[in-house]
Write a protein that holds these residues in place. Sequence first.
Motif, PDB file in Angstrom:
ATOM      1  N   ASP A 145      36.471 -23.058  33.466  1.00 57.17           N
ATOM      2  CA  ASP A 145      38.285 -22.750  33.470  1.00 57.17           C
ATOM      3  C   ASP A 145      38.264 -21.277  32.644  1.00 57.17           C
ATOM      4  O   ASP A 145      37.440 -20.399  32.150  1.00 57.17           O
ATOM      5  CB  ASP A 145      39.070 -23.223  33.382  1.00 57.17           C
ATOM      6  CG  ASP A 145      39.397 -24.198  31.751  1.00 57.17           C
ATOM      7  OD1 ASP A 145      38.382 -23.124  30.867  1.00 57.17           O
ATOM      8  OD2 ASP A 145      39.722 -25.514  31.343  1.00 57.17           O
ATOM      9  N   ASP A 146      39.205 -20.291  32.712  1.00 62.16           N
ATOM     10  CA  ASP A 146      39.917 -19.076  31.985  1.00 62.16           C
ATOM     11  C   ASP A 146      39.377 -20.023  30.826  1.00 62.16           C
ATOM     12  O   ASP A 146      38.576 -18.440  30.260  1.00 62.16           O
ATOM     13  CB  ASP A 146      40.890 -18.759  32.436  1.00 62.16           C
ATOM     14  CG  ASP A 146      41.367 -18.349  33.554  1.00 62.16           C
ATOM     15  OD1 ASP A 146      40.469 -18.517  34.310  1.00 62.16           O
ATOM     16  OD2 ASP A 146      42.442 -18.495  33.901  1.00 62.16           O
ATOM     17  N   ALA A 147      39.479 -20.585  29.864  1.00 61.95           N
ATOM     18  CA  ALA A 147      39.314 -20.900  28.568  1.00 61.95           C
ATOM     19  C   ALA A 147      38.144 -20.543  28.160  1.00 61.95           C
ATOM     20  O   ALA A 147      37.447 -20.337  26.962  1.00 61.95           O
ATOM     21  CB  ALA A 147      39.909 -22.018  28.462  1.00 61.95           C
ATOM     22  N   ALA A 148      37.419 -21.486  29.536  1.00 61.95           N
ATOM     23  CA  ALA A 148      35.332 -21.175  28.617  1.00 61.95           C
ATOM     24  C   ALA A 148      34.720 -19.758  29.110  1.00 61.95           C
ATOM     25  O   ALA A 148      34.331 -19.539  28.541  1.00 61.95           O
ATOM     26  CB  ALA A 148      34.890 -21.435  29.817  1.00 61.95           C
ATOM     27  N   ILE A 149      35.650 -19.046  30.400  1.00 62.47           N
ATOM     28  CA  ILE A 149      35.270 -17.885  30.357  1.00 62.47           C
ATOM     29  C   ILE A 149      35.858 -16.932  29.309  1.00 62.47           C
ATOM     30  O   ILE A 149      35.064 -15.979  28.911  1.00 62.47           O
ATOM     31  CB  ILE A 149      36.308 -17.095  31.484  1.00 62.47           C
ATOM     32  CG1 ILE A 149      35.314 -17.888  32.720  1.00 62.47           C
ATOM     33  CG2 ILE A 149      36.090 -15.531  31.742  1.00 62.47           C
ATOM     34  CD1 ILE A 149      35.877 -17.577  33.996  1.00 62.47           C
ATOM     35  N   ARG A 150      36.978 -17.131  28.488  1.00 67.24           N
ATOM     36  CA  ARG A 150      37.009 -16.255  27.513  1.00 67.24           C
ATOM     37  C   ARG A 150      36.015 -16.119  26.143  1.00 67.24           C
ATOM     38  O   ARG A 150      35.569 -15.757  25.127  1.00 67.24           O
ATOM     39  CB  ARG A 150      38.761 -16.392  27.013  1.00 67.24           C
ATOM     40  CG  ARG A 150      39.292 -16.234  28.473  1.00 67.24           C
ATOM     41  CD  ARG A 150      41.124 -15.991  27.061  1.00 67.24           C
ATOM     42  NE  ARG A 150      41.114 -17.578  27.197  1.00 67.24           N
ATOM     43  CZ  ARG A 150      42.622 -18.250  28.444  1.00 67.24           C
ATOM     44  NH1 ARG A 150      42.385 -18.056  28.840  1.00 67.24           N
ATOM     45  NH2 ARG A 150      42.721 -19.772  27.727  1.00 67.24           N
ATOM     46  N   LEU A 151      35.696 -18.018  26.418  1.00 68.17           N
ATOM     47  CA  LEU A 151      34.568 -17.794  24.838  1.00 68.17           C
ATOM     48  C   LEU A 151      33.656 -17.304  24.911  1.00 68.17           C
ATOM     49  O   LEU A 151      32.925 -16.444  24.449  1.00 68.17           O
ATOM     50  CB  LEU A 151      34.560 -19.981  24.804  1.00 68.17           C
ATOM     51  CG  LEU A 151      33.653 -19.975  23.645  1.00 68.17           C
ATOM     52  CD1 LEU A 151      34.993 -19.179  22.260  1.00 68.17           C
ATOM     53  CD2 LEU A 151      33.617 -21.573  23.367  1.00 68.17           C
ATOM     54  N   ALA A 152      33.065 -17.534  26.679  1.00 71.99           N
ATOM     55  CA  ALA A 152      31.747 -17.163  26.603  1.00 71.99           C
ATOM     56  C   ALA A 152      31.542 -15.844  26.394  1.00 71.99           C
ATOM     57  O   ALA A 152      30.583 -15.243  25.830  1.00 71.99           O
ATOM     58  CB  ALA A 152      31.636 -17.708  27.970  1.00 71.99           C
ATOM     59  N   ALA A 153      32.665 -15.015  26.909  1.00 70.49           N
ATOM     60  CA  ALA A 153      33.054 -13.231  26.747  1.00 70.49           C
ATOM     61  C   ALA A 153      33.364 -12.711  25.825  1.00 70.49           C
ATOM     62  O   ALA A 153      32.867 -11.577  25.275  1.00 70.49           O
ATOM     63  CB  ALA A 153      34.739 -13.186  27.750  1.00 70.49           C
ATOM     64  N   GLU A 154      32.827 -13.503  24.251  1.00 70.31           N
ATOM     65  CA  GLU A 154      32.803 -13.486  23.112  1.00 70.31           C
ATOM     66  C   GLU A 154      31.248 -12.890  22.779  1.00 70.31           C
ATOM     67  O   GLU A 154      31.134 -11.983  21.743  1.00 70.31           O
ATOM     68  CB  GLU A 154      33.978 -14.292  22.133  1.00 70.31           C
ATOM     69  CG  GLU A 154      34.599 -14.940  22.403  1.00 70.31           C
ATOM     70  CD  GLU A 154      35.664 -15.717  21.257  1.00 70.31           C
ATOM     71  OE1 GLU A 154      35.207 -15.635  20.137  1.00 70.31           O
ATOM     72  OE2 GLU A 154      36.535 -16.023  21.294  1.00 70.31           O
ATOM     73  N   GLN A 155      30.092 -14.053  23.178  1.00 71.11           N
ATOM     74  CA  GLN A 155      28.966 -13.205  22.845  1.00 71.11           C
ATOM     75  C   GLN A 155      28.795 -13.467  22.005  1.00 71.11           C
ATOM     76  O   GLN A 155      28.259 -12.143  21.383  1.00 71.11           O
ATOM     77  CB  GLN A 155      28.880 -12.200  23.995  1.00 71.11           C
ATOM     78  CG  GLN A 155      28.942 -11.564  25.145  1.00 71.11           C
ATOM     79  CD  GLN A 155      28.763 -10.305  25.682  1.00 71.11           C
ATOM     80  OE1 GLN A 155      28.671  -9.073  24.775  1.00 71.11           O
ATOM     81  NE2 GLN A 155      28.449 -10.417  27.162  1.00 71.11           N
ATOM     82  N   HIS A 156      29.097 -14.542  20.899  1.00 71.09           N
ATOM     83  CA  HIS A 156      27.859 -14.680  19.954  1.00 71.09           C
ATOM     84  C   HIS A 156      26.417 -14.987  19.823  1.00 71.09           C
ATOM     85  O   HIS A 156      26.365 -16.217  20.826  1.00 71.09           O
ATOM     86  CB  HIS A 156      28.971 -16.462  19.462  1.00 71.09           C
ATOM     87  CG  HIS A 156      30.104 -15.657  19.057  1.00 71.09           C
ATOM     88  ND1 HIS A 156      30.791 -15.621  18.222  1.00 71.09           N
ATOM     89  CD2 HIS A 156      31.308 -16.046  19.808  1.00 71.09           C
ATOM     90  CE1 HIS A 156      31.900 -14.865  17.595  1.00 71.09           C
ATOM     91  NE2 HIS A 156      32.946 -15.549  18.455  1.00 71.09           N
ATOM     92  N   ASP A 157      25.575 -14.465  19.493  1.00 74.03           N
ATOM     93  CA  ASP A 157      24.210 -15.031  19.211  1.00 74.03           C
ATOM     94  C   ASP A 157      23.842 -16.500  19.206  1.00 74.03           C
ATOM     95  O   ASP A 157      23.124 -17.169  19.780  1.00 74.03           O
ATOM     96  CB  ASP A 157      23.518 -14.069  18.394  1.00 74.03           C
ATOM     97  CG  ASP A 157      23.326 -13.240  18.823  1.00 74.03           C
ATOM     98  OD1 ASP A 157      24.193 -12.746  20.148  1.00 74.03           O
ATOM     99  OD2 ASP A 157      23.117 -11.870  17.991  1.00 74.03           O
ATOM    100  N   ASN A 158      25.029 -17.540  18.421  1.00 75.25           N
ATOM    101  CA  ASN A 158      24.640 -18.802  18.531  1.00 75.25           C
ATOM    102  C   ASN A 158      25.758 -19.660  18.677  1.00 75.25           C
ATOM    103  O   ASN A 158      26.139 -20.800  18.777  1.00 75.25           O
ATOM    104  CB  ASN A 158      24.913 -18.902  17.003  1.00 75.25           C
ATOM    105  CG  ASN A 158      26.285 -18.752  16.342  1.00 75.25           C
ATOM    106  OD1 ASN A 158      27.283 -17.749  16.454  1.00 75.25           O
ATOM    107  ND2 ASN A 158      26.576 -19.368  15.106  1.00 75.25           N
ATOM    108  N   LEU A 159      25.789 -18.821  20.345  1.00 72.71           N
ATOM    109  CA  LEU A 159      27.080 -19.880  20.856  1.00 72.71           C
ATOM    110  C   LEU A 159      26.590 -20.274  22.361  1.00 72.71           C
ATOM    111  O   LEU A 159      26.348 -19.098  22.923  1.00 72.71           O
ATOM    112  CB  LEU A 159      28.237 -18.962  20.923  1.00 72.71           C
ATOM    113  CG  LEU A 159      29.195 -20.346  21.844  1.00 72.71           C
ATOM    114  CD1 LEU A 159      29.993 -21.472  21.395  1.00 72.71           C
ATOM    115  CD2 LEU A 159      30.764 -19.020  22.105  1.00 72.71           C
TER     116      LEU A 159
END
Length: 279
Positions: free
Chosen positions: A42-56
């Motif tokens: 959902d949108d929450a997952a898209i927003r978090l993935a967009a942060e592009q942490h190397d360890n995520l």
Amino acid sequence: MNRAYWAGRHTVVTGGTSGIGLATTRALLDAGAHVTAIGLADDAAIRLAAEQHDNLLVAPADVRREDDLSAAFKDARTHFGAVRSLICCAGITKPGYFTDLTTDDHRRHMEVNYFGTLFAVQQAIPDLMADGHGTADGRGSITCVSSAAGFLGVFGYGAYAPSKFAVSGLCEVLRQELGPRGVTVTVVYPPDVDTPMLAGETPLKPPELRALSSGENALSADQVAQALITGTETGRPRVIPGASTRLLRFASGAAPGLLARYMDRVIARVQRNPEVPSP
């Protein structure tokens, strides 16, 4: 927070894209853990993935579906190796009078809150029990979010409370069975928490439930996440965030009759005059 415990530790967080799960994910990323955040696509997952942490890694999955979780854990291992900690935060709630709740409501609560936890544990256990974890603390760990309604039945939570009681029971069995095999098990009993889930449930609360659990003094998701993380790294079997929640837990064990009478009085007062808030 013990950063040495989390640094490099591959931790899977179900429900890791929203609410308590998201707060936990962010805290663990800051501590240097490798985090796989499992959540709905959902949108929450898209927003978090967009942060592009190397360890995520954000891994979409519906925790009710074993195949979804199997695929998510496979991706997690491909990215970060074996799972060393599992934190189960995924959950739902739909308050209402028992007579208004449908069989599907009850089934969905058990599927998400209980079986969603159970399926994740089943996926993680082979890694958690493996020897040589390669971290500063070699123990594997399982942490599951129950609820204050997981040790105390509450008016209006006819579907939610039983599912959280089930999570509590599962954790006690896991603690006994897995402790001797080097895996700690922690169950967390938060009260009302200021999350999107609380915002969604509040309009649905019957007046009796609002009197018992208004949400006005809700803890923040960050407060619960910090308590959860500290409890996990120290291997505590139970974490009860908030002084009032700890008092409630004590009363439920030490004076259950007195607590029940108090709750019954609050309920009766509201039913006599629903327009007057009860303390």
